[in-house]
Design a protein around this motif. Structure first.
Motif, PDB file in Angstrom:
ATOM      1  N   ASP A   1      -8.141 -16.394  -8.869  1.00  0.00           N
ATOM      2  CA  ASP A   1      -6.973 -16.535  -7.988  1.00  0.00           C
ATOM      3  C   ASP A   1      -7.011 -15.520  -6.845  1.00  0.00           C
ATOM      4  OD1 ASP A   1      -6.159 -18.546  -9.597  1.00  0.00           O
ATOM      5  OD2 ASP A   1      -4.378 -17.541 -10.402  1.00  0.00           O
ATOM      6  N   LEU A   2      -7.439 -14.283  -7.153  1.00  0.00           N
ATOM      7  CA  LEU A   2      -7.521 -13.255  -6.111  1.00  0.00           C
ATOM      8  C   LEU A   2      -8.566 -13.623  -5.063  1.00  0.00           C
ATOM      9  CD1 LEU A   2      -7.218 -10.006  -8.273  1.00  0.00           C
ATOM     10  CD2 LEU A   2      -5.554 -10.840  -6.611  1.00  0.00           C
ATOM     11  N   GLU A   3      -9.683 -14.180  -5.520  1.00  0.00           N
ATOM     12  CA  GLU A   3     -10.727 -14.572  -4.574  1.00  0.00           C
ATOM     13  C   GLU A   3     -10.274 -15.755  -3.712  1.00  0.00           C
ATOM     14  OE1 GLU A   3     -14.160 -15.241  -7.005  1.00  0.00           O
ATOM     15  OE2 GLU A   3     -14.792 -13.127  -6.889  1.00  0.00           O
ATOM     16  N   MET A   4      -9.533 -16.691  -4.313  1.00  0.00           N
ATOM     17  CA  MET A   4      -9.011 -17.825  -3.549  1.00  0.00           C
ATOM     18  C   MET A   4      -7.968 -17.358  -2.526  1.00  0.00           C
ATOM     19  SD  MET A   4      -8.636 -20.678  -6.594  1.00  0.00           S
ATOM     20  CE  MET A   4      -7.560 -21.706  -5.603  1.00  0.00           C
ATOM     21  N   LEU A   5      -7.155 -16.409  -2.932  1.00  0.00           N
ATOM     22  CA  LEU A   5      -6.129 -15.871  -2.025  1.00  0.00           C
ATOM     23  C   LEU A   5      -6.778 -15.089  -0.886  1.00  0.00           C
ATOM     24  CD1 LEU A   5      -3.086 -15.331  -1.446  1.00  0.00           C
ATOM     25  CD2 LEU A   5      -3.286 -13.293  -2.897  1.00  0.00           C
ATOM     26  N   GLY A   6      -7.807 -14.315  -1.213  1.00  0.00           N
ATOM     27  CA  GLY A   6      -8.485 -13.480  -0.212  1.00  0.00           C
ATOM     28  C   GLY A   6      -8.182 -12.019  -0.451  1.00  0.00           C
ATOM     29  N   TRP A   7      -9.232 -11.222  -0.560  1.00  0.00           N
ATOM     30  CA  TRP A   7      -9.044  -9.797  -0.872  1.00  0.00           C
ATOM     31  C   TRP A   7      -8.370  -9.036   0.269  1.00  0.00           C
ATOM     32  CZ3 TRP A   7      -9.425  -8.028  -5.640  1.00  0.00           C
ATOM     33  CH2 TRP A   7     -10.162  -8.762  -6.569  1.00  0.00           C
ATOM     34  N   THR A   8      -8.362  -9.590   1.462  1.00  0.00           N
ATOM     35  CA  THR A   8      -7.695  -8.917   2.590  1.00  0.00           C
ATOM     36  C   THR A   8      -6.180  -8.874   2.401  1.00  0.00           C
ATOM     37  OG1 THR A   8      -7.650 -11.019   3.798  1.00  0.00           O
ATOM     38  CG2 THR A   8      -9.495  -9.512   4.257  1.00  0.00           C
ATOM     39  N   LYS A   9      -5.670  -9.751   1.547  1.00  0.00           N
ATOM     40  CA  LYS A   9      -4.217  -9.779   1.301  1.00  0.00           C
ATOM     41  C   LYS A   9      -3.829  -8.893   0.112  1.00  0.00           C
ATOM     42  CE  LYS A   9      -3.596 -14.484   3.099  1.00  0.00           C
ATOM     43  NZ  LYS A   9      -4.993 -14.798   3.408  1.00  0.00           N
ATOM     44  N   VAL A  10      -4.826  -8.287  -0.542  1.00  0.00           N
ATOM     45  CA  VAL A  10      -4.576  -7.445  -1.719  1.00  0.00           C
ATOM     46  C   VAL A  10      -4.476  -5.987  -1.286  1.00  0.00           C
ATOM     47  CG1 VAL A  10      -5.429  -6.732  -3.977  1.00  0.00           C
ATOM     48  CG2 VAL A  10      -5.795  -9.082  -3.195  1.00  0.00           C
ATOM     49  N   ALA A  11      -3.354  -5.354  -1.623  1.00  0.00           N
ATOM     50  CA  ALA A  11      -3.158  -3.941  -1.266  1.00  0.00           C
ATOM     51  C   ALA A  11      -3.539  -3.011  -2.409  1.00  0.00           C
ATOM     52  CB  ALA A  11      -1.702  -3.702  -0.877  1.00  0.00           C
ATOM     53  N   TYR A  12      -3.420  -3.503  -3.652  1.00  0.00           N
ATOM     54  CA  TYR A  12      -3.670  -2.628  -4.804  1.00  0.00           C
ATOM     55  C   TYR A  12      -3.885  -3.472  -6.052  1.00  0.00           C
ATOM     56  CZ  TYR A  12      -2.416   0.409  -8.768  1.00  0.00           C
ATOM     57  OH  TYR A  12      -2.410   1.086  -9.960  1.00  0.00           O
ATOM     58  N   VAL A  13      -4.815  -3.041  -6.885  1.00  0.00           N
ATOM     59  CA  VAL A  13      -4.999  -3.607  -8.222  1.00  0.00           C
ATOM     60  C   VAL A  13      -5.238  -2.445  -9.164  1.00  0.00           C
ATOM     61  CG1 VAL A  13      -6.332  -5.161  -9.700  1.00  0.00           C
ATOM     62  CG2 VAL A  13      -6.066  -5.699  -7.288  1.00  0.00           C
ATOM     63  N   ASP A  14      -4.499  -2.396 -10.272  1.00  0.00           N
ATOM     64  CA  ASP A  14      -4.708  -1.279 -11.206  1.00  0.00           C
ATOM     65  C   ASP A  14      -5.988  -1.510 -12.022  1.00  0.00           C
ATOM     66  OD1 ASP A  14      -3.832  -3.306 -12.874  1.00  0.00           O
ATOM     67  OD2 ASP A  14      -2.695  -1.967 -14.169  1.00  0.00           O
ATOM     68  N   THR A  15      -6.438  -0.447 -12.697  1.00  0.00           N
ATOM     69  CA  THR A  15      -7.714  -0.517 -13.421  1.00  0.00           C
ATOM     70  C   THR A  15      -7.664  -1.484 -14.594  1.00  0.00           C
ATOM     71  OG1 THR A  15      -7.026   1.427 -14.683  1.00  0.00           O
ATOM     72  CG2 THR A  15      -8.453   1.808 -12.773  1.00  0.00           C
ATOM     73  N   GLY A  16      -6.480  -1.732 -15.142  1.00  0.00           N
ATOM     74  CA  GLY A  16      -6.352  -2.659 -16.266  1.00  0.00           C
ATOM     75  C   GLY A  16      -6.189  -4.104 -15.850  1.00  0.00           C
ATOM     76  N   LEU A  17      -6.143  -4.355 -14.528  1.00  0.00           N
ATOM     77  CA  LEU A  17      -5.926  -5.701 -13.978  1.00  0.00           C
ATOM     78  C   LEU A  17      -4.640  -6.335 -14.523  1.00  0.00           C
ATOM     79  CD1 LEU A  17      -9.525  -7.268 -13.959  1.00  0.00           C
ATOM     80  CD2 LEU A  17      -8.290  -6.237 -12.069  1.00  0.00           C
ATOM     81  N   THR A  18      -3.580  -5.535 -14.565  1.00  0.00           N
ATOM     82  CA  THR A  18      -2.275  -6.050 -15.007  1.00  0.00           C
ATOM     83  C   THR A  18      -1.231  -5.978 -13.896  1.00  0.00           C
ATOM     84  OG1 THR A  18      -1.656  -3.873 -15.878  1.00  0.00           O
ATOM     85  CG2 THR A  18      -2.694  -5.421 -17.419  1.00  0.00           C
ATOM     86  N   THR A  19      -1.481  -5.148 -12.874  1.00  0.00           N
ATOM     87  CA  THR A  19      -0.544  -5.009 -11.755  1.00  0.00           C
ATOM     88  C   THR A  19      -1.289  -5.230 -10.450  1.00  0.00           C
ATOM     89  OG1 THR A  19       0.799  -3.405 -12.965  1.00  0.00           O
ATOM     90  CG2 THR A  19       1.100  -3.484 -10.586  1.00  0.00           C
ATOM     91  N   VAL A  20      -0.746  -6.108  -9.638  1.00  0.00           N
ATOM     92  CA  VAL A  20      -1.362  -6.441  -8.350  1.00  0.00           C
ATOM     93  C   VAL A  20      -0.296  -6.315  -7.267  1.00  0.00           C
ATOM     94  CG1 VAL A  20      -2.510  -8.225  -6.988  1.00  0.00           C
ATOM     95  CG2 VAL A  20      -2.985  -8.034  -9.438  1.00  0.00           C
ATOM     96  N   LYS A  21      -0.650  -5.677  -6.148  1.00  0.00           N
ATOM     97  CA  LYS A  21       0.243  -5.614  -4.992  1.00  0.00           C
ATOM     98  C   LYS A  21      -0.388  -6.395  -3.849  1.00  0.00           C
ATOM     99  CE  LYS A  21       2.389  -1.166  -6.086  1.00  0.00           C
ATOM    100  NZ  LYS A  21       2.688   0.205  -5.618  1.00  0.00           N
ATOM    101  N   LEU A  22       0.376  -7.343  -3.303  1.00  0.00           N
ATOM    102  CA  LEU A  22      -0.097  -8.151  -2.189  1.00  0.00           C
ATOM    103  C   LEU A  22       0.660  -7.744  -0.920  1.00  0.00           C
ATOM    104  CD1 LEU A  22      -0.115 -11.650  -3.941  1.00  0.00           C
ATOM    105  CD2 LEU A  22      -1.991  -9.992  -3.795  1.00  0.00           C
ATOM    106  N   LYS A  23      -0.036  -7.753   0.206  1.00  0.00           N
ATOM    107  CA  LYS A  23       0.596  -7.357   1.461  1.00  0.00           C
ATOM    108  C   LYS A  23       0.687  -8.552   2.401  1.00  0.00           C
ATOM    109  CE  LYS A  23      -3.874  -5.597   3.106  1.00  0.00           C
ATOM    110  NZ  LYS A  23      -4.615  -4.413   3.570  1.00  0.00           N
ATOM    111  N   ALA A  24       1.721  -8.520   3.229  1.00  0.00           N
ATOM    112  CA  ALA A  24       1.922  -9.593   4.202  1.00  0.00           C
ATOM    113  C   ALA A  24       2.604  -9.025   5.431  1.00  0.00           C
ATOM    114  CB  ALA A  24       2.760 -10.717   3.603  1.00  0.00           C
TER     115      ALA A  24
END
Length: 272
Positions: free
Chosen positions: A25-48
């Motif tokens: 899903d992150l790759e489909m969305l695009g990593w440029t829209k991702v501001a933060y991902v924690d090491t456990g891959l449980t919290t994601v921050k998206l920017k717009a």
């Protein structure tokens, strides 16, 4: 067993399907829209970025059943943000709903940004995107607190004046008499100027110290986050005080009297 019970960060590893779906899903969305991902891959921050260039974040907390169950979403909005989710949905669907919500709040943020940029805002000191109130300086120890409806930002907001009665009362009268002149086609700030028949002090010309005076009791401007909001009604005095300081001062005076939750007494400065 005792050691396991005492481990605060104990967690069961998530299934490979969880990580596969999330990374896909992150790759489909695009990593440029991702501001933060924690090491456990449980919290994601998206920017717009909205159409006016303002930056926004949405924080997603994903549970182990993702994508069958939606993530918890946290945004800095003045209104609740609820997502529509189906098991076949992905982060792209959340992101698109986030963008739609940003667009729906555009006029509200435009109005608040104009107030923040062209007036002296006494409170809040560093307003968040979710803040719907502004206490705007009008003059020396006089201000107006406006509560803006984020869904109808071009309508007349709730206005509460702070200051001495002899200064505040004429402003209240002007607001009531000119209420019919409110024009939803022009900006909220311009409407307030027209109704009150005033020009707000500009942060580009004046300093905050020109109209924001320290409390006459504690000699500080901020006390536990609060600013002086009580003013002596005598025109020759006009000294401002924190409500908490004034209450404590008046409680110690034998000449003070209390009626229900209101306390009456003399001004510490002019004894009026």
């Amino acid at each position: 067993e005792i050691a396991l019970k005492n481990t605060q960060d104990l967690h069961i590893p998530r299934s490979p399907e969880y990580y596969f779906c999330l990374v896909r899903d992150l790759e489909m969305l695009g990593w440029t829209k991702v501001a933060y991902v924690d090491t456990g891959l449980t919290t994601v921050k998206l920017k717009a970025e909205d159409t006016c260039g303002r930056q926004h974040l949405i924080t997603l907390t994903l549970n182990a059943k993702y994508p069958t169950e939606p993530p918890d979403c946290f945004v800095d909005f003045p209104v609740p943000f609820a997502i529509s989710w189906m098991p076949q949905n992905s982060l792209i669907d959340i992101y698109n709903q986030f963008l739609a919500a940003l667009e729906s709040l555009k006029e509200f943020w435009d109005a608040m940004d104009e107030i923040d940029g062209k007036t002296w805002v006494l409170e809040p000191e560093s307003p968040t995107r979710s803040a719907t109130t502004r206490r705007i300086a009008i003059g020396n120890n006089v201000s107006v607190n406006v509560e803006v409806d984020p869904l109808h930002p071009n309508m007349l907001p709730e206005c509460y004046f702070l200051g001495a009665d002899h200064v505040v009362n004429p402003l209240r009268i002007k607001l009531n008499n000119n209420m019919h002149l409110w024009d939803p086609e022009i900006s909220l700030l311009q409407n307030l100027k027209d109704l009150l028949e005033i020009d707000f002090p500009s942060c580009a010309v004046l300093e905050k110290s020109d109209f924001a005076k320290d409390c006459g009791i504690c000699y500080a401007y901020r006390l536990d986050g609060a600013t002086p909001d009580q003013v002596c009604d005598d025109p020759r005095c006009g000294q401002p005080f924190h409500q908490a300081c004034l209450y404590e001062w008046l409680q110690g005076l034998p000449s003070s009297r209390q009626s229900f939750n209101v306390i009456f007494g003399e001004c510490p400065y002019c004894n009026k």
